[in-house]
Design a protein around this motif. Structure first.
Motif, PDB file in Angstrom:
ATOM      1  N   ARG A 108     -12.009  -1.398  -5.821  1.00  0.00           N
ATOM      2  CA  ARG A 108     -11.905  -0.288  -4.884  1.00  0.00           C
ATOM      3  C   ARG A 108     -13.154   0.592  -4.997  1.00  0.00           C
ATOM      4  O   ARG A 108     -13.592   0.904  -6.089  1.00  0.00           O
ATOM      5  CB  ARG A 108     -10.659   0.503  -5.286  1.00  0.00           C
ATOM      6  CG  ARG A 108     -10.165   1.453  -4.278  1.00  0.00           C
ATOM      7  CD  ARG A 108      -8.849   2.037  -4.765  1.00  0.00           C
ATOM      8  NE  ARG A 108      -7.835   1.940  -3.723  1.00  0.00           N
ATOM      9  CZ  ARG A 108      -7.860   2.697  -2.646  1.00  0.00           C
ATOM     10  NH1 ARG A 108      -8.811   3.564  -2.465  1.00  0.00           N
ATOM     11  NH2 ARG A 108      -6.920   2.560  -1.732  1.00  0.00           N
TER      12      ARG A 108
ATOM     13  N   GLU B 270      -7.837   6.061  -5.081  1.00  0.00           N
ATOM     14  CA  GLU B 270      -7.061   5.237  -5.998  1.00  0.00           C
ATOM     15  C   GLU B 270      -5.983   4.433  -5.290  1.00  0.00           C
ATOM     16  O   GLU B 270      -5.608   4.742  -4.163  1.00  0.00           O
ATOM     17  CB  GLU B 270      -6.434   6.108  -7.091  1.00  0.00           C
ATOM     18  CG  GLU B 270      -5.642   7.263  -6.554  1.00  0.00           C
ATOM     19  CD  GLU B 270      -5.203   8.181  -7.677  1.00  0.00           C
ATOM     20  OE1 GLU B 270      -4.016   8.503  -7.730  1.00  0.00           O
ATOM     21  OE2 GLU B 270      -6.066   8.550  -8.497  1.00  0.00           O
TER      22      GLU B 270
ATOM     23  N   LYS C 196      -2.486   2.862  -4.121  1.00  0.00           N
ATOM     24  CA  LYS C 196      -1.197   3.502  -3.860  1.00  0.00           C
ATOM     25  C   LYS C 196      -0.053   2.682  -4.435  1.00  0.00           C
ATOM     26  O   LYS C 196       1.104   2.976  -4.219  1.00  0.00           O
ATOM     27  CB  LYS C 196      -0.982   3.677  -2.357  1.00  0.00           C
ATOM     28  CG  LYS C 196      -1.675   4.883  -1.735  1.00  0.00           C
ATOM     29  CD  LYS C 196      -3.105   4.612  -1.466  1.00  0.00           C
ATOM     30  CE  LYS C 196      -3.936   5.870  -1.303  1.00  0.00           C
ATOM     31  NZ  LYS C 196      -5.353   5.500  -1.182  1.00  0.00           N
ATOM     32  N   TRP C 197      -0.404   1.600  -5.110  1.00  0.00           N
ATOM     33  CA  TRP C 197       0.638   0.726  -5.647  1.00  0.00           C
ATOM     34  C   TRP C 197       0.887   1.014  -7.116  1.00  0.00           C
ATOM     35  O   TRP C 197       0.052   0.768  -7.953  1.00  0.00           O
ATOM     36  CB  TRP C 197       0.231  -0.737  -5.498  1.00  0.00           C
ATOM     37  CG  TRP C 197       0.259  -1.185  -4.088  1.00  0.00           C
ATOM     38  CD1 TRP C 197      -0.795  -1.246  -3.231  1.00  0.00           C
ATOM     39  CD2 TRP C 197       1.395  -1.612  -3.349  1.00  0.00           C
ATOM     40  NE1 TRP C 197      -0.377  -1.694  -2.013  1.00  0.00           N
ATOM     41  CE2 TRP C 197       0.955  -1.919  -2.057  1.00  0.00           C
ATOM     42  CE3 TRP C 197       2.752  -1.764  -3.660  1.00  0.00           C
ATOM     43  CZ2 TRP C 197       1.819  -2.373  -1.063  1.00  0.00           C
ATOM     44  CZ3 TRP C 197       3.603  -2.214  -2.676  1.00  0.00           C
ATOM     45  CH2 TRP C 197       3.136  -2.510  -1.399  1.00  0.00           C
TER      46      TRP C 197
ATOM     47  N   GLY D 214       4.224   4.383   5.476  1.00  0.00           N
ATOM     48  CA  GLY D 214       3.944   3.121   4.784  1.00  0.00           C
ATOM     49  C   GLY D 214       2.958   2.254   5.548  1.00  0.00           C
ATOM     50  O   GLY D 214       2.795   2.387   6.755  1.00  0.00           O
TER      51      GLY D 214
ATOM     52  N   ASN E 202       4.008  10.130   5.929  1.00  0.00           N
ATOM     53  CA  ASN E 202       3.692   8.808   5.403  1.00  0.00           C
ATOM     54  C   ASN E 202       4.824   7.827   5.715  1.00  0.00           C
ATOM     55  O   ASN E 202       5.950   7.995   5.262  1.00  0.00           O
ATOM     56  CB  ASN E 202       3.466   8.912   3.884  1.00  0.00           C
ATOM     57  CG  ASN E 202       3.134   7.571   3.272  1.00  0.00           C
ATOM     58  OD1 ASN E 202       3.875   7.071   2.447  1.00  0.00           O
ATOM     59  ND2 ASN E 202       2.043   6.974   3.681  1.00  0.00           N
TER      60      ASN E 202
ATOM     61  N   GLN F  17     -12.295  -2.983  -0.275  1.00  0.00           N
ATOM     62  CA  GLN F  17     -11.930  -4.147  -1.080  1.00  0.00           C
ATOM     63  C   GLN F  17     -11.961  -5.400  -0.212  1.00  0.00           C
ATOM     64  O   GLN F  17     -11.999  -6.507  -0.719  1.00  0.00           O
ATOM     65  CB  GLN F  17     -10.538  -3.968  -1.686  1.00  0.00           C
ATOM     66  CG  GLN F  17     -10.555  -3.104  -2.923  1.00  0.00           C
ATOM     67  CD  GLN F  17      -9.198  -3.055  -3.595  1.00  0.00           C
ATOM     68  OE1 GLN F  17      -8.201  -2.727  -2.960  1.00  0.00           O
ATOM     69  NE2 GLN F  17      -9.171  -3.363  -4.866  1.00  0.00           N
TER      70      GLN F  17
ATOM     71  N   TYR G 123      -4.355   5.889   4.008  1.00  0.00           N
ATOM     72  CA  TYR G 123      -3.510   6.908   3.403  1.00  0.00           C
ATOM     73  C   TYR G 123      -4.300   7.565   2.287  1.00  0.00           C
ATOM     74  O   TYR G 123      -4.639   6.902   1.306  1.00  0.00           O
ATOM     75  CB  TYR G 123      -2.218   6.274   2.894  1.00  0.00           C
ATOM     76  CG  TYR G 123      -1.295   7.234   2.206  1.00  0.00           C
ATOM     77  CD1 TYR G 123      -0.942   8.436   2.821  1.00  0.00           C
ATOM     78  CD2 TYR G 123      -0.780   6.960   0.951  1.00  0.00           C
ATOM     79  CE1 TYR G 123      -0.105   9.334   2.193  1.00  0.00           C
ATOM     80  CE2 TYR G 123       0.070   7.849   0.323  1.00  0.00           C
ATOM     81  CZ  TYR G 123       0.400   9.035   0.950  1.00  0.00           C
ATOM     82  OH  TYR G 123       1.228   9.916   0.324  1.00  0.00           O
TER      83      TYR G 123
ATOM     84  N   ASP H 246      -8.251  -3.116   4.836  1.00  0.00           N
ATOM     85  CA  ASP H 246      -8.049  -1.870   4.099  1.00  0.00           C
ATOM     86  C   ASP H 246      -9.270  -0.970   4.217  1.00  0.00           C
ATOM     87  O   ASP H 246     -10.383  -1.439   4.446  1.00  0.00           O
ATOM     88  CB  ASP H 246      -7.819  -2.162   2.616  1.00  0.00           C
ATOM     89  CG  ASP H 246      -6.468  -2.809   2.365  1.00  0.00           C
ATOM     90  OD1 ASP H 246      -5.723  -3.003   3.337  1.00  0.00           O
ATOM     91  OD2 ASP H 246      -6.178  -3.127   1.193  1.00  0.00           O
ATOM     92  N   ALA H 247      -9.039   0.314   3.981  1.00  0.00           N
ATOM     93  CA  ALA H 247     -10.115   1.287   4.117  1.00  0.00           C
ATOM     94  C   ALA H 247     -10.964   1.396   2.862  1.00  0.00           C
ATOM     95  O   ALA H 247     -11.991   2.065   2.869  1.00  0.00           O
ATOM     96  CB  ALA H 247      -9.514   2.648   4.441  1.00  0.00           C
ATOM     97  N   ASP H 248     -10.554   0.750   1.766  1.00  0.00           N
ATOM     98  CA  ASP H 248     -11.213   1.029   0.496  1.00  0.00           C
ATOM     99  C   ASP H 248     -12.360   0.078   0.179  1.00  0.00           C
ATOM    100  O   ASP H 248     -12.843   0.035  -0.946  1.00  0.00           O
ATOM    101  CB  ASP H 248     -10.192   1.014  -0.638  1.00  0.00           C
ATOM    102  CG  ASP H 248      -9.406  -0.286  -0.668  1.00  0.00           C
ATOM    103  OD1 ASP H 248      -9.783  -1.209   0.069  1.00  0.00           O
ATOM    104  OD2 ASP H 248      -8.419  -0.374  -1.415  1.00  0.00           O
TER     105      ASP H 248
HETATM  106  N1  UDP Z   1      -2.032   2.486   2.840  1.00  0.00           N
HETATM  107  C1  UDP Z   1      -1.343   3.043   3.901  1.00  0.00           C
HETATM  108  N2  UDP Z   1      -0.132   3.639   3.667  1.00  0.00           N
HETATM  109  C2  UDP Z   1       0.424   3.681   2.426  1.00  0.00           C
HETATM  110  C3  UDP Z   1      -0.275   3.069   1.356  1.00  0.00           C
HETATM  111  C4  UDP Z   1      -1.497   2.475   1.600  1.00  0.00           C
HETATM  112  O1  UDP Z   1      -1.809   3.020   5.039  1.00  0.00           O
HETATM  113  O2  UDP Z   1       1.511   4.234   2.284  1.00  0.00           O
HETATM  114  C5  UDP Z   1      -3.348   1.851   3.089  1.00  0.00           C
HETATM  115  C6  UDP Z   1      -4.464   2.360   2.193  1.00  0.00           C
HETATM  116  O3  UDP Z   1      -5.071   3.503   2.711  1.00  0.00           O
HETATM  117  C7  UDP Z   1      -5.421   1.177   2.171  1.00  0.00           C
HETATM  118  C8  UDP Z   1      -4.473  -0.013   2.280  1.00  0.00           C
HETATM  119  O4  UDP Z   1      -3.248   0.485   2.802  1.00  0.00           O
HETATM  120  O5  UDP Z   1      -6.299   1.176   3.282  1.00  0.00           O
HETATM  121  C9  UDP Z   1      -4.237  -0.686   0.929  1.00  0.00           C
HETATM  122  O6  UDP Z   1      -3.841   0.257  -0.020  1.00  0.00           O
HETATM  123  P1  UDP Z   1      -4.335   0.224  -1.527  1.00  0.00           P
HETATM  124  O7  UDP Z   1      -5.810   0.041  -1.572  1.00  0.00           O
HETATM  125  O8  UDP Z   1      -3.766   1.416  -2.192  1.00  0.00           O
HETATM  126  O9  UDP Z   1      -3.609  -1.081  -2.048  1.00  0.00           O
HETATM  127  P2  UDP Z   1      -4.212  -2.192  -3.040  1.00  0.00           P
HETATM  128  O10 UDP Z   1      -5.559  -2.585  -2.501  1.00  0.00           O
HETATM  129  O11 UDP Z   1      -4.297  -1.536  -4.360  1.00  0.00           O
HETATM  130  O12 UDP Z   1      -3.206  -3.307  -2.960  1.00  0.00           O
END
Ligand code: UDP
Ligand code: MG
Length: 335
Positions: free
Chosen positions: A199, A203, A205-206, A73, A71, A98, A11, A94-96
């Motif tokens: 990350r 940024e 999404k939480w 979720g 979106n 992490q 996302y 996840d795509a980031d």
């Molecule tokens: N993501 C998604 N839909 C959403 C929110 C997040 O597909 O509505 C994906 C986002 O692209 C990422 C993964 O879920 O690949 C984790 O999101 P994020 O890194 O924001 O979460 P965090 O690592 O901070 O818990």
């Protein structure tokens, strides 16, 4: 040869997706497996979809993508991915960046030893102190209430065997709390720890609010114990009141009435009013869930997918009047 599928919900990940793709392919190319990477664009508003199209064109045979109409979720994204992929083993990440792609090799070793769920659990190193203390507290508390085991640091980063994927797909509920569902299906599970990374770009999404809501979801997604507690609280309050009334009556009979007790009365009324509101809200939460389940809406709508000729629609495409424009399993019409 084992086929490995990697599901990546995205996302608004324009800033990091190319780097992620290069990393994941570098790792997967080095493993003795066939593989596919399945991106799920969760209605991104930036250039994520454009990048996915380019990636898919470049690596045609090893890439799939599904793009949602808006979106829906991350839960819906993961579900779409699980429905799309065909691998014997499936990784969700996840795509980031992490979730370090290198860990897939370790997961594969466990998979080869016959495990069905191989879970990477992040350590809380480098996290803000308050946040990690709060989440530890939350997990300690929640495990008393829910039937499934939820553990701190365990997210969605894991490898699942085909039987585990099929088990997840057999759970049709609309309100999906994946952490709980993963734990609910059981199977041979193994955990291993990894160090949490920051990350790479873009940024999170939480926000605090969504975290609190997520916590509430966990609390009431798995059983009706909170309702039980509400009943017991009610019963104790009634018992307490009865005792208090008895005491007051006895005191009045023996000593006569001394003070009017106005403040006590107001405090009790307001306090009990508050308790009732909380209980009503709690019941409302459960009813709300029934409401959403009973509508039987699809979890997501697909706007576009790569290789639509080859891969049928996972979910029906619905017209504005509610009729199905494309049945599940049908090909999307060409334009
Ligand atoms: N993501 C998604 N839909 C959403 C929110 C997040 O597909 O509505 C994906 C986002 O692209 C990422 C993964 O879920 O690949 C984790 O999101 P994020 O890194 O924001 O979460 P965090 O690592 O901070 O818990
Ligand atoms: Mg992240």
């Amino acid at each position: 040869m084992t086929k490995l599928s990697v599901i990546v919900p995205c996302y608004n990940e324009e800033a990091v997706i190319d780097r992620f793709d290069a990393e994941i392919r570098r790792v997967l190319d080095g493993l003795p497996v066939e593989y596919e990477v399945c991106y799920v664009d969760d209605g991104s508003r930036d250039g994520t979809l454009g990048k996915l199209r380019r990636i898919a064109a470049e690596h045609r045979d090893q890439t799939r993508y599904v793009s949602f109409s808006r979106n829906f979720g991350k839960e819906a994204g993961m579900l779409a991915g699980l429905r799309e992929v065909t691998g014997d083993a499936v990784v969700i990440m996840d795509a980031d960046l992490q979730h370090p792609p290198e860990l897939i090799e370790t997961m594969l070793d466990h998979y080869r030893q016959g495990r069905d769920q191989i879970i990477a659990r992040r350590t809380r190193e480098g996290d803000k102190k308050v946040r990690s203390a709060l989440s530890r507290l939350y997990y300690r508390g929640i495990n008393r209430w829910v039937d499934v085991e939820l553990s701190d640091g365990v997210g969605d980063f894991r490898m699942l065997s085909r039987p585990a994927v099929d088990a997840l797909l057999a759970l049709p509920e609309y309100n999906r709390f994946s952490k709980g569902l993963f734990s609910w299906i059981g199977f041979d599970t193994v955990h291993f720890d990894y160090r949490n990374a920051q990350r790479e770009a873009g940024e999170t999404k939480w926000k605090l609010g969504s975290l609190l809501n997520y916590g509430m979801d966990g609390l009431i997604s798995f059983n009706n114990r909170p309702l039980r507690i509400a009943i017991w609280l009610g019963v104790s309050l009634v018992a307490l009141t009865a005792l208090y009334a008895l005491w007051i009556t006895v005191m009045a009979a023996t000593n006569g009435v001394e003070s009017p007790g106005y403040v006590t009365l107001v405090a009790i009324i307001v306090g009990l009013g508050g308790v009732q509101m909380i209980m009503l809200g709690l019941i409302g939460e459960y009813i709300g869930r029934i409401y959403y389940e009973s509508k039987r809406r699809p979890h997501f709508l697909v706007k576009e997918s790569h290789g639509a000729d080859a891969f049928p629609c996972a979910e029906p495409v619905v017209r504005a009047d509610g009729t199905a424009a494309v049945e599940p399993g049908a090909r999307r019409p060409a334009r």
